[in-house]
Design an enzyme around this catalytic site. Structure first.
Site, mmCIF file in Angstrom:
data_model
loop_
_atom_site.group_PDB
_atom_site.id
_atom_site.type_symbol
_atom_site.label_atom_id
_atom_site.label_comp_id
_atom_site.label_asym_id
_atom_site.label_seq_id
_atom_site.Cartn_x
_atom_site.Cartn_y
_atom_site.Cartn_z
ATOM 1 N N SER A 1 -31.240 -7.369 -8.482
ATOM 2 C CA SER A 1 -29.807 -7.409 -8.812
ATOM 3 C C SER A 1 -29.622 -8.118 -10.148
ATOM 4 C CB SER A 1 -29.036 -8.179 -7.741
ATOM 5 O OG SER A 1 -29.170 -7.529 -6.513
ATOM 6 N N GLU B 1 -27.594 -12.668 -13.117
ATOM 7 C CA GLU B 1 -28.417 -13.420 -12.158
ATOM 8 C C GLU B 1 -29.759 -13.887 -12.730
ATOM 9 O OE1 GLU B 1 -28.629 -12.096 -7.971
ATOM 10 O OE2 GLU B 1 -30.783 -12.398 -8.148
ATOM 11 N N ARG C 1 -27.126 -18.167 -4.731
ATOM 12 C CA ARG C 1 -28.052 -17.949 -5.861
ATOM 13 C C ARG C 1 -28.075 -19.161 -6.813
ATOM 14 N NH1 ARG C 1 -28.767 -14.637 -2.689
ATOM 15 N NH2 ARG C 1 -29.013 -12.400 -2.950
HETATM 16 C C1 LIG Z 1 -37.081 -5.446 -7.099
HETATM 17 C C2 LIG Z 1 -36.554 -6.857 -7.008
HETATM 18 C C3 LIG Z 1 -35.796 -7.229 -5.903
HETATM 19 C C4 LIG Z 1 -35.311 -8.536 -5.805
HETATM 20 N N1 LIG Z 1 -34.574 -8.859 -4.699
HETATM 21 C C5 LIG Z 1 -34.085 -10.121 -4.563
HETATM 22 C C6 LIG Z 1 -33.318 -10.478 -3.392
HETATM 23 O O1 LIG Z 1 -33.126 -9.689 -2.478
HETATM 24 N N2 LIG Z 1 -32.833 -11.741 -3.323
HETATM 25 C C7 LIG Z 1 -33.052 -12.666 -4.303
HETATM 26 O O2 LIG Z 1 -32.583 -13.795 -4.160
HETATM 27 N N3 LIG Z 1 -33.779 -12.349 -5.414
HETATM 28 C C8 LIG Z 1 -34.294 -11.098 -5.556
HETATM 29 N N4 LIG Z 1 -35.012 -10.772 -6.688
HETATM 30 C C9 LIG Z 1 -35.222 -11.782 -7.727
HETATM 31 C C10 LIG Z 1 -36.586 -12.524 -7.618
HETATM 32 O O3 LIG Z 1 -37.465 -11.834 -6.790
HETATM 33 C C11 LIG Z 1 -36.432 -13.945 -7.083
HETATM 34 O O4 LIG Z 1 -35.522 -14.679 -7.861
HETATM 35 C C12 LIG Z 1 -37.756 -14.704 -7.056
HETATM 36 O O5 LIG Z 1 -37.624 -15.920 -6.373
HETATM 37 C C13 LIG Z 1 -38.323 -14.950 -8.459
HETATM 38 O O6 LIG Z 1 -39.636 -15.419 -8.287
HETATM 39 P P1 LIG Z 1 -40.657 -15.427 -9.488
HETATM 40 O O7 LIG Z 1 -41.861 -16.173 -9.032
HETATM 41 O O8 LIG Z 1 -40.881 -14.057 -9.988
HETATM 42 O O9 LIG Z 1 -39.868 -16.308 -10.564
HETATM 43 P P2 LIG Z 1 -39.807 -16.104 -12.156
HETATM 44 O O10 LIG Z 1 -39.072 -14.854 -12.464
HETATM 45 O O11 LIG Z 1 -41.143 -16.278 -12.729
HETATM 46 O O12 LIG Z 1 -38.884 -17.345 -12.548
HETATM 47 C C14 LIG Z 1 -37.533 -17.369 -12.172
HETATM 48 C C15 LIG Z 1 -36.955 -18.750 -12.502
HETATM 49 O O13 LIG Z 1 -37.611 -19.730 -11.715
HETATM 50 C C16 LIG Z 1 -38.293 -20.685 -12.556
HETATM 51 N N5 LIG Z 1 -39.547 -20.989 -11.880
HETATM 52 C C17 LIG Z 1 -40.480 -20.102 -11.427
HETATM 53 N N6 LIG Z 1 -41.476 -20.762 -10.818
HETATM 54 C C18 LIG Z 1 -41.157 -22.086 -10.886
HETATM 55 C C19 LIG Z 1 -41.786 -23.283 -10.435
HETATM 56 N N7 LIG Z 1 -42.937 -23.273 -9.758
HETATM 57 N N8 LIG Z 1 -41.178 -24.466 -10.703
HETATM 58 C C20 LIG Z 1 -40.007 -24.524 -11.378
HETATM 59 N N9 LIG Z 1 -39.371 -23.430 -11.821
HETATM 60 C C21 LIG Z 1 -39.935 -22.226 -11.566
HETATM 61 C C22 LIG Z 1 -38.453 -19.986 -13.897
HETATM 62 O O14 LIG Z 1 -38.535 -20.918 -14.956
HETATM 63 C C23 LIG Z 1 -37.184 -19.158 -13.953
HETATM 64 O O15 LIG Z 1 -36.114 -19.993 -14.330
HETATM 65 C C24 LIG Z 1 -35.547 -9.479 -6.822
HETATM 66 C C25 LIG Z 1 -36.313 -9.098 -7.937
HETATM 67 C C26 LIG Z 1 -36.809 -7.812 -8.020
HETATM 68 C C27 LIG Z 1 -37.651 -7.421 -9.210
#
Ligand SMILES: Cc1cc2nc3c(=O)[nH]c(=O)nc-3n(C[C@H](O)[C@H](O)[C@H](O)COP(=O)(O)OP(=O)(O)OC[C@H]3O[C@@H](n4cnc5c(N)ncnc54)[C@H](O)[C@@H]3O)c2cc1C
Length: 339
Positions: A238, A334, A164
């Site tokens: 998580s 996380e 992570r």
């Molecule tokens: C129900 C649920 C289940 C999940 N299961 C998992 C799992 O199994 N495994 C796992 O690893 N994660 C899991 N996650 C967490 C999440 O889905 C991941 O971390 C995902 O990659 C976040 O993507 P996002 O586009 O929503 O990022 P955001 O939440 O919008 O951003 C997260 C971080 O990334 C940065 N960021 C986003 N886009 C960019 C970009 N283009 N350039 C630079 N920085 C950027 C943001 O500034 C922030 O720091 C889960 C979340 C939920 C709600």
């Protein structure tokens, strides 16, 4: 491209937490992205890159420009006899990407099915599930430096991936916006199905020699039964990372608490099941006002409706203190905390 003032972020984070972006823009092209960064630079605004908002706790209003990265793109190029390189725009939906690749017979992403968020965010915390992490398939990341607008490519090694974790959460935090990622996938159906819960589910389904489609279906089933749907109950998946400790500490904890599930970590240390530690402290299903712990998954904090980021963090603090008090183990949060 419109740069908006005082944009509510409540519908742009899966926790459904209230916050307002003083400045907000959605970049749908490279030109938008560069123009947004110019604007931020010209006005001395810090930039918060935003994807699907599924890994955020908005504990206050972000101070500068919230830049939602919506860059599209999906290009496949052959790479070797059975390999392909798939270049994906950072704004593409991760779940849609996994489904699309499977539909095209491009394999390697099955275990990461149904993870919310965008392709651009996948390398930030090295998303992982059911025995696979994005680092296993990631060839490179194209990113734009916030301070200069210069484009830089990172190969897999330069991303410094860990559990992570990546360089984008460490020394390069908030220095780059990811514009695209390139994944190395295979036309050969190689599967990774040895992860405990996944293997059990496949065997329950009577599947002895799983195809990538079998793996994806089993993963989707497990996720749908275990995790709350953010569209119904706000959450960020998580909430705590599984703590990774030295083997000696894990051994002492296992002797004192024989039920503690542990897993080997790739660096020779031992991963402890954070959910078990939290459950033992009695938090499964606990509720503090509108903030709570999911009744069937102790690792998932939820917004029952109307919680603020501060409410969620107060509950997280209570859990961390209890786990530390009972087991001497520190839990790391996380999702990214903003504000
Ligand atoms: C129900 C649920 C289940 C999940 N299961 C998992 C799992 O199994 N495994 C796992 O690893 N994660 C899991 N996650 C967490 C999440 O889905 C991941 O971390 C995902 O990659 C976040 O993507 P996002 O586009 O929503 O990022 P955001 O939440 O919008 O951003 C997260 C971080 O990334 C940065 N960021 C986003 N886009 C960019 C970009 N283009 N350039 C630079 N920085 C950027 C943001 O500034 C922030 O720091 C889960 C979340 C939920 C709600």
């Amino acid at each position: 491209m419109d740069i908006l003032r005082d944009q509510s972020l409540r519908d742009l984070n899966t926790f459904g937490l209230p916050a307002v972006a003083r400045w907000f823009v959605r970049a749908s092209s490279s030109a938008d992205l560069l123009e947004s960064l110019d604007f931020a630079r010209g006005n001395g605004l810090p930039v918060l890159p935003l994807g699907g908002g599924s890994n955020l706790v908005l504990a206050g209003d972000p101070p500068g420009l919230v830049l939602q990265v919506g860059l599209p793109g999906f290009d496949v190029a052959d790479a070797g006899p059975q390999g392909v390189l798939v270049r994906v725009g950072a704004g593409e939906d991760w779940t849609g990407l996994v489904d699309r690749c499977l539909g095209l017979g491009l394999y390697g992403l099955e275990n990461l099915a149904l993870i919310p968020g965008t392709a651009g965010a996948a390398p930030i915390q090295n998303i992982g599930a059911y025995g696979v992490e994005v680092r296993n398939v990631l060839e490179g990341v194209e990113a734009v430096e916030i301070a200069t607008g210069a484009v830089r490519t990172f190969d897999n090694g330069e991303c410094a991936f860990g559990y992570r974790d990546s360089v984008f959460k460490g020394v390069l935090k908030d220095r780059f916006v990811v514009a695209a990622v390139t994944l190395r996938l295979s036309r050969l159906p190689v599967v990774s199905a040895s992860y405990g819960a996944l293997a059990t589910e496949l065997s329950r389904r009577g599947v002895a020699e799983p195809t990538p489609i079998d793996v994806a279906e089993a993963v989707r089933h497990l996720r749908r039964t275990k995790l709350p749907d953010p569209a119904v109950t706000g959450n960020a998946g998580s909430f705590f990372q599984n703590p990774v400790v030295a083997p000696g500490i894990a051994g002492a904890l296992r002797s004192a608490h024989p039920g503690l599930p542990t897993f080997p970590s790739e660096d020779g240390r031992v991963k402890l099941a954070a959910a078990w530690l939290i459950e033992q402290c009695g938090f499964k299903g606990a509720r503090r006002g509108a903030a709570g712990v999911h009744p069937s998954h102790a690792l998932v904090l939820v917004n029952h409706g109307g919680a603020t980021g501060r409410d969620i963090l107060a509950l997280a603090d209570e859990i961390r203190s209890a786990v530390f008090g009972r087991f001497g183990v520190s839990l790391a949060i996380e999702p990214r905390i903003v504000g």
